[in-house]
Design an enzyme around this catalytic site. Structure first.
Site, mmCIF file in Angstrom:
data_model
loop_
_atom_site.group_PDB
_atom_site.id
_atom_site.type_symbol
_atom_site.label_atom_id
_atom_site.label_comp_id
_atom_site.label_asym_id
_atom_site.label_seq_id
_atom_site.Cartn_x
_atom_site.Cartn_y
_atom_site.Cartn_z
ATOM 1 C CD GLU A 1 6.801 -15.883 -15.996
ATOM 2 O OE1 GLU A 1 6.702 -14.715 -15.802
ATOM 3 O OE2 GLU A 1 7.496 -16.358 -17.072
ATOM 4 C CD GLU B 1 3.534 -5.505 -17.291
ATOM 5 O OE1 GLU B 1 4.560 -5.605 -16.699
ATOM 6 O OE2 GLU B 1 3.007 -6.485 -17.474
ATOM 7 C CD GLU C 1 2.460 -16.024 -23.714
ATOM 8 O OE1 GLU C 1 2.187 -14.880 -22.949
ATOM 9 O OE2 GLU C 1 3.390 -16.336 -23.829
ATOM 10 C CG ASP D 1 0.539 -14.409 -12.429
ATOM 11 O OD1 ASP D 1 0.060 -13.278 -12.204
ATOM 12 O OD2 ASP D 1 1.404 -14.614 -13.595
#
Length: 522
Positions: A368, A104, A349, A253
């Site tokens: 996204e 992150e 989610e 991803d």
């Protein structure tokens, strides 16, 4: 319906929404990392109840401000950008005694500093703005890069998942160093930011470590299926039992995304060859079951589904499929997700793929779906995707807007709010929505010159000429004929400039979902 006047109206609405979100952060939260929009105050780590791993994005470095810097540029808020850069240079420290996520911190903070430096340097060279700027953001980025480097001090070369910004990993004061595993995306989503840092600063050490981590992941793939798992031991490079599933959602991803984009940014064909081999073997994951479902399978046996649900992070995948030129499945998957938003306002989610039921109803204002909508519109020119974008804007305003910003949704089935507004909402959501309703000539920069990171930070494609690619990359196995899988630059141009270079596929843009699935969704 979507006349130039409508585009102006949508852009103005998006700017007003951004002003509300960003203004609320600056008024009620700064210099805290994030805004708590229901409490109208900042989230300061250690002063609020511990949320576990979620809090490891927070490093007491004004996360939201750094993550938002190049969004200010895209939205043509250049005075605000210059003011924000001054604040970052003046106020922010990166040597805090705090444990943060390496992943992150890399994509949000290092990427944010680099994207903002690129913008600041551009304006300085143009001679109208930022004449005071002396590469301060780049110096901060290099400082942060050196603080992240100790994470790579493992036997395998895969990074630790966490690091103490002041004390590193193995120092007795660091309070970490016992971790044994990390996710594939965590280790495989460093190359854009670390390579950009190397090429902008002239210090190759960052790119070298990020490349090695990618090599390890590639060499540890399952040789028969050419798939990688989702969780790997950072010391011996073995896939752990719970991580031997493969798919396109959480934990893996952005690994695929960065292989493709690393080719564009760095000019190294190895990354594209790897992406195309993985992409070729990802297709059976999606076609062995009722399309357009995106399921996780066992990496050793791709015909076996290992779980009965999909997570919302896979909403990025239609955008990646567009960049690959694989429009038909991109359209189908995006349409399935759009039908879910029609039913529940936002993507939950986690969805059960049987009957498309909500399994975990939380929605964190993730970008996204908007990202994939943007790519599909730029690839097809179909105004249908403008209507999708309009629905995203309307639902955010109606169901997520609160007096002090925008609040995450605790459960899409009830509409209750959660006291959080993650930094990626400002970093990504408003970029993609604004660009969706903008022509290139209406932007303050030439968008063709940049690659989006996974956090939507802008890195210049000119970095591919800064220095030759490292020569120690592992190459693909000789048994693969990669020639047939390498994309032409015409197909990759949407990644660089997001032009409509895929218009030759426009006749494919109208696809219907399988009738049983439509019945489940509507």
């Amino acid at each position: 319906m979507h006349s130039p006047k409508c585009f102006i109206i949508y852009r103005e609405q998006i700017i007003e929404m951004f002003d509300h979100a960003y203004g609320s952060y600056m008024k009620y939260a700064y210099p805290a990392d994030e805004l708590m929009p229901l409490s109208c105050k900042g989230r300061v780590r250690g002063q609020e109840p511990n949320r576990g791993d979620i809090d490891e994005s927070l490093g007491k470095f004004s996360l939201t401000l750094i993550d938002t810097l190049d969004t200010l540029v895209v939205l043509n808020k250049l005075d605000e950008f210059e003011e924000a850069v001054r604040k970052v240079v003046r106020d922010i420290r990166l040597d805090n005694d705090v444990v943060v996520s390496v992943f992150e911190t890399n994509i949000r903070v290092l990427g944010g500093l680099l994207g903002a430096h690129v913008m600041a340097d551009l304006f300085r060279q143009q001679g109208e703005r930022m004449q005071w700027y002396r590469d301060e953001l780049l110096h901060m980025a290099k400082d942060l890069g050196h603080r992240l480097l100790p994470a790579f001090n493992t036997t395998s070369g895969l990074p630790y998942p966490k690091i103490n910004l002041r004390y590193g990993v193995l120092n007795p004061l660091s309070r970490i160093g016992t971790e044994t595993d990390t996710c594939t995306a965590c280790a495989g989503t460093m190359i854009l930011e670390f390579a950009a840092l190397s090429r902008l600063s002239g210090d190759s050490v960052f790119e070298k470590h990020a490349r090695k981590a990618l090599d390890v992941l590639w060499n540890r793939r399952q040789k028969e299926s050419d798939l990688v798992g989702t969780v790997i031991n950072i010391h011996n490079g073995e896939w752990i039992r719970r991580g031997k599933n493969s798919g396109v959602g959480a934990g893996i991803d952005s690994y695929y995304e960065y292989l493709m984009k690393a080719y564009i940014l760095l000019g190294d064909h190895v990354f594209l060859e790897r992406f195309n081999i993985l992409f070729l073997y990802l297709k059976p994951i999606n076609t062995n079951f009722q399309p357009p479902l995106l399921l996780n399978v066992h990496m050793h046996n791709p015909t076996v589904s290992v779980r009965s649900w999909m997570d919302s992070l896979l909403a990025f995948f239609p955008g990646l499929q567009v960049l690959r030129g694989d429009l038909k499945p991109a359209i189908e998957t995006h349409e399935m997700l759009y039908q879910v938003t029609k039913q529940h306002k936002f993507l939950p989610e986690v969805l059960l793929y049987i009957n498309i039921l909500v399994h975990w109803g939380q929605h964190l204002l993730r970008p996204e779906f908007a990202e994939s909508t943007y790519y599909l519109y730029k690839a097809t020119g179909d105004h249908y995707y403008l209507r999708v974008g309009q629905s995203i804007v309307e639902k955010l305003n109606v169901y997520a807007r609160v007096p002090c910003g925008f609040a995450a949704v605790q459960d899409v089935r009830t509409g209750t709010h959660e006291d959080r507004m993650d930094s990626f909402f400002l970093a990504e959501m408003f970029k993609y929505l604004y660009l969706l309703f903008s022509e290139k000539s209406q932007l303050p920069i030439n968008i063709d010159d940049y690659v989006f990171t996974t956090e939507a930070h802008l890195l210049p494609v000119s970095l591919s000429t800064k220095q030759p690619p490292c020569q120690d990359n592992m190459t693909v196995s000789p048994q693969h004929n990669t020639f047939n899988f390498i994309l032409s630059m015409d197909l990759l141009k949407p990644l660089i400039g997001l032009k409509c270079f895929l218009l030759q596929y426009v006749e494919q843009r109208h696809f219907s979902l399988p009738t049983p699935l439509i019945a489940q969704l509507l």
